[in-house]
Design an enzyme around this catalytic site. Structure first.
Site, PDB file in Angstrom:
ATOM      1  N   ASP A  80       0.876  -1.171   0.000  1.00  0.00           N
ATOM      2  CA  ASP A  80       0.000   0.000   0.000  1.00  0.00           C
ATOM      3  C   ASP A  80       0.909   1.215   0.000  1.00  0.00           C
ATOM      4  OD1 ASP A  80      -1.829   2.007   0.350  1.00  0.00           O
ATOM      5  OD2 ASP A  80      -2.546   1.332   2.294  1.00  0.00           O
ATOM      6  N   TRP A 105       6.105  -3.894   7.598  1.00  0.00           N
ATOM      7  CA  TRP A 105       5.087  -4.929   7.644  1.00  0.00           C
ATOM      8  C   TRP A 105       5.511  -6.022   6.687  1.00  0.00           C
ATOM      9  CZ3 TRP A 105       4.408  -0.606   4.703  1.00  0.00           C
ATOM     10  CH2 TRP A 105       3.902  -0.741   3.416  1.00  0.00           C
ATOM     11  N   ASP A 124       8.856   1.270   4.171  1.00  0.00           N
ATOM     12  CA  ASP A 124       8.659   2.616   3.649  1.00  0.00           C
ATOM     13  C   ASP A 124      10.015   3.311   3.590  1.00  0.00           C
ATOM     14  OD1 ASP A 124       5.950   2.231   3.479  1.00  0.00           O
ATOM     15  OD2 ASP A 124       5.465   3.348   5.287  1.00  0.00           O
ATOM     16  N   TRP A 157       4.886   3.926   8.402  1.00  0.00           N
ATOM     17  CA  TRP A 157       5.941   3.194   9.094  1.00  0.00           C
ATOM     18  C   TRP A 157       7.188   4.051   9.295  1.00  0.00           C
ATOM     19  CZ3 TRP A 157       4.918  -1.230  11.494  1.00  0.00           C
ATOM     20  CH2 TRP A 157       3.742  -1.876  11.148  1.00  0.00           C
ATOM     21  N   TYR A 166       6.953  10.328   4.413  1.00  0.00           N
ATOM     22  CA  TYR A 166       6.863   9.140   3.561  1.00  0.00           C
ATOM     23  C   TYR A 166       7.221   9.486   2.121  1.00  0.00           C
ATOM     24  CZ  TYR A 166       4.871   5.503   0.689  1.00  0.00           C
ATOM     25  OH  TYR A 166       4.696   4.522  -0.261  1.00  0.00           O
ATOM     26  N   THR A 169       7.726   2.898  -1.127  1.00  0.00           N
ATOM     27  CA  THR A 169       7.832   1.610  -0.435  1.00  0.00           C
ATOM     28  C   THR A 169       8.607   0.617  -1.290  1.00  0.00           C
ATOM     29  OG1 THR A 169       5.689   2.016   0.602  1.00  0.00           O
ATOM     30  CG2 THR A 169       6.500  -0.242   0.659  1.00  0.00           C
TER      31      THR A 169
END
Length: 179
Positions: A80, A105, A124, A157, A166, A169
Protein backbone atom coordinates in the site's frame (compact mmCIF):
# COMPACT_ATOMS: atom_id res chain seq x y z
CA UNK A 1 -18.02 18.03 56.85
CA UNK A 2 -16.05 15.08 55.46
CA UNK A 3 -17.81 15.42 52.09
CA UNK A 4 -16.79 19.08 51.87
CA UNK A 5 -13.14 18.15 52.45
CA UNK A 6 -13.32 15.43 49.78
CA UNK A 7 -15.04 17.83 47.35
CA UNK A 8 -12.33 20.45 47.89
CA UNK A 9 -9.59 17.83 47.48
CA UNK A 10 -11.13 16.57 44.23
CA UNK A 11 -11.55 20.15 42.98
CA UNK A 12 -7.90 20.89 43.76
CA UNK A 13 -6.84 17.67 42.02
CA UNK A 14 -8.92 18.57 38.93
CA UNK A 15 -7.45 22.08 38.76
CA UNK A 16 -3.88 20.76 39.15
CA UNK A 17 -4.39 18.13 36.43
CA UNK A 18 -5.97 20.69 34.10
CA UNK A 19 -3.16 23.21 34.67
CA UNK A 20 -0.43 20.66 34.01
CA UNK A 21 -2.21 19.33 30.91
CA UNK A 22 -2.61 22.83 29.52
CA UNK A 23 1.06 23.64 30.25
CA UNK A 24 2.14 20.48 28.43
CA UNK A 25 -0.17 21.27 25.50
CA UNK A 26 1.36 24.76 25.17
CA UNK A 27 4.91 23.38 24.94
CA UNK A 28 4.42 20.11 23.02
CA UNK A 29 2.33 19.49 19.90
CA UNK A 30 0.01 16.52 19.33
CA UNK A 31 2.11 15.21 16.45
CA UNK A 32 5.24 15.26 18.56
CA UNK A 33 3.47 13.30 21.30
CA UNK A 34 1.92 10.83 18.85
CA UNK A 35 5.24 10.25 17.08
CA UNK A 36 7.04 9.57 20.36
CA UNK A 37 4.22 7.39 21.70
CA UNK A 38 4.07 5.46 18.42
CA UNK A 39 7.82 4.94 18.44
CA UNK A 40 7.69 3.64 22.00
CA UNK A 41 4.73 1.34 21.33
CA UNK A 42 5.79 0.01 17.92
CA UNK A 43 9.51 0.06 18.60
CA UNK A 44 9.08 -1.74 21.89
CA UNK A 45 6.90 -4.48 20.45
CA UNK A 46 8.50 -5.02 17.04
CA UNK A 47 12.20 -4.60 17.72
CA UNK A 48 12.56 -8.05 19.28
CA UNK A 49 11.45 -9.48 15.90
CA UNK A 50 14.10 -7.52 14.03
CA UNK A 51 16.45 -7.76 12.24
CA UNK A 52 15.28 -9.87 9.36
CA UNK A 53 17.83 -11.87 7.42
CA UNK A 54 17.63 -10.00 4.13
CA UNK A 55 20.41 -11.94 2.41
CA UNK A 56 17.83 -14.27 0.85
CA UNK A 57 16.67 -11.44 -1.41
CA UNK A 58 19.87 -11.63 -3.46
CA UNK A 59 19.59 -15.39 -3.92
CA UNK A 60 15.93 -15.13 -4.94
CA UNK A 61 16.42 -12.32 -7.46
CA UNK A 62 16.18 -14.45 -10.61
CA UNK A 63 12.47 -13.97 -11.27
CA UNK A 64 12.04 -13.75 -15.02
CA UNK A 65 10.91 -10.78 -17.07
CA UNK A 66 7.98 -9.52 -14.96
CA UNK A 67 7.12 -5.80 -14.99
CA UNK A 68 8.24 -4.55 -11.56
CA UNK A 69 6.66 -1.12 -12.18
CA UNK A 70 3.13 -2.57 -12.33
CA UNK A 71 0.96 -3.08 -9.23
CA UNK A 72 0.07 -6.61 -10.40
CA UNK A 73 3.70 -7.76 -9.96
CA UNK A 74 3.49 -10.74 -7.60
CA UNK A 75 5.68 -9.44 -4.76
CA UNK A 76 3.41 -6.36 -4.37
CA UNK A 77 0.49 -8.51 -3.11
CA UNK A 78 0.30 -6.62 0.22
CA UNK A 79 1.78 -3.26 -0.77
CA UNK A 80 0.00 0.00 0.00
CA UNK A 81 2.00 2.97 -1.26
CA UNK A 82 4.15 4.44 -4.01
CA UNK A 83 6.56 2.13 -5.82
CA UNK A 84 10.17 3.12 -5.20
CA UNK A 85 11.20 1.93 -8.65
CA UNK A 86 9.01 4.71 -10.08
CA UNK A 87 10.25 7.23 -7.49
CA UNK A 88 14.00 7.15 -8.12
CA UNK A 89 14.89 3.86 -6.39
CA UNK A 90 14.49 0.18 -7.20
CA UNK A 91 12.17 -2.59 -6.07
CA UNK A 92 14.53 -3.36 -3.17
CA UNK A 93 16.37 -0.09 -2.45
CA UNK A 94 15.31 3.40 -1.41
CA UNK A 95 16.06 6.39 -3.65
CA UNK A 96 19.07 8.56 -2.80
CA UNK A 97 18.28 11.02 -0.02
CA UNK A 98 15.79 8.72 1.70
CA UNK A 99 16.24 5.93 4.21
CA UNK A 100 14.39 2.68 4.88
CA UNK A 101 11.95 2.63 7.78
CA UNK A 102 13.24 0.97 10.93
CA UNK A 103 10.04 -1.08 11.17
CA UNK A 104 8.05 -2.74 8.41
CA UNK A 105 5.09 -4.93 7.64
CA UNK A 106 5.44 -8.38 6.16
CA UNK A 107 3.25 -10.06 3.57
CA UNK A 108 3.16 -13.57 2.13
CA UNK A 109 3.00 -13.56 -1.67
CA UNK A 110 2.82 -16.45 -4.13
CA UNK A 111 5.37 -16.39 -6.96
CA UNK A 112 3.53 -17.57 -10.09
CA UNK A 113 6.81 -18.73 -11.68
CA UNK A 114 7.52 -21.43 -9.09
CA UNK A 115 4.19 -21.64 -7.20
CA UNK A 116 5.91 -21.04 -3.82
CA UNK A 117 4.91 -18.58 -1.10
CA UNK A 118 7.52 -16.01 -0.08
CA UNK A 119 7.74 -13.61 2.85
CA UNK A 120 8.05 -10.05 1.56
CA UNK A 121 9.16 -7.22 3.85
CA UNK A 122 7.60 -3.88 2.89
CA UNK A 123 9.74 -0.98 4.08
CA UNK A 124 8.66 2.62 3.65
CA UNK A 125 11.43 4.93 2.47
CA UNK A 126 11.45 8.07 4.58
CA UNK A 127 12.86 11.57 4.51
CA UNK A 128 11.67 12.90 1.13
CA UNK A 129 8.29 13.97 -0.19
CA UNK A 130 6.33 11.71 -2.52
CA UNK A 131 6.80 11.96 -6.29
CA UNK A 132 3.50 12.91 -7.95
CA UNK A 133 4.21 10.81 -11.05
CA UNK A 134 5.10 7.62 -9.13
CA UNK A 135 2.91 4.54 -9.35
CA UNK A 136 0.60 4.12 -6.34
CA UNK A 137 -0.46 0.56 -5.47
CA UNK A 138 -3.16 -0.55 -3.07
CA UNK A 139 -3.01 -4.33 -3.00
CA UNK A 140 -4.03 -5.41 0.48
CA UNK A 141 -4.14 -9.19 0.04
CA UNK A 142 -4.18 -10.78 3.51
CA UNK A 143 -4.22 -7.45 5.34
CA UNK A 144 -5.31 -7.63 8.96
CA UNK A 145 -7.10 -4.98 11.06
CA UNK A 146 -5.09 -2.10 12.52
CA UNK A 147 -4.61 -3.75 15.88
CA UNK A 148 -2.30 -6.32 14.24
CA UNK A 149 0.55 -3.86 13.63
CA UNK A 150 2.96 -6.14 11.74
CA UNK A 151 0.26 -7.20 9.28
CA UNK A 152 -1.35 -3.81 8.68
CA UNK A 153 -0.18 -1.68 5.76
CA UNK A 154 -2.14 1.56 6.30
CA UNK A 155 0.32 2.93 8.84
CA UNK A 156 3.05 5.49 8.21
CA UNK A 157 5.94 3.19 9.09
CA UNK A 158 8.32 6.19 8.99
CA UNK A 159 7.16 7.09 12.51
CA UNK A 160 10.12 5.16 13.95
CA UNK A 161 12.65 7.19 11.92
CA UNK A 162 14.00 10.66 12.61
CA UNK A 163 12.73 11.77 9.16
CA UNK A 164 9.04 10.90 9.29
CA UNK A 165 8.06 12.03 5.78
CA UNK A 166 6.86 9.14 3.56
CA UNK A 167 8.40 8.83 0.08
CA UNK A 168 7.83 5.32 -1.32
CA UNK A 169 7.83 1.61 -0.44
CA UNK A 170 10.26 -1.21 -1.32
CA UNK A 171 9.43 -4.94 -1.41
CA UNK A 172 12.35 -7.05 -0.17
CA UNK A 173 12.17 -10.84 -0.28
CA UNK A 174 12.92 -12.26 3.15
CA UNK A 175 12.70 -15.96 2.25
CA UNK A 176 10.35 -18.85 1.73
CA UNK A 177 7.23 -18.92 3.88
CA UNK A 178 6.89 -21.94 6.19
CA UNK A 179 4.19 -24.30 5.11
Amino acid sequence: MMLTVIDRLMSLLDKTAEASTRATARTHGRRSFLAKAGTMIVGGTLLPMLPFDRSMGAALAAEGEADETDCSYWRYCALDGNLCNTSGGTTTSCPPGSSASKVAWVGTCKNPDDGKDYLVSYNDCCGKTSVNSSTFCFTSEGERPGYRMGLHNDINWCMANDDKGYHCTVAVLVGLADE
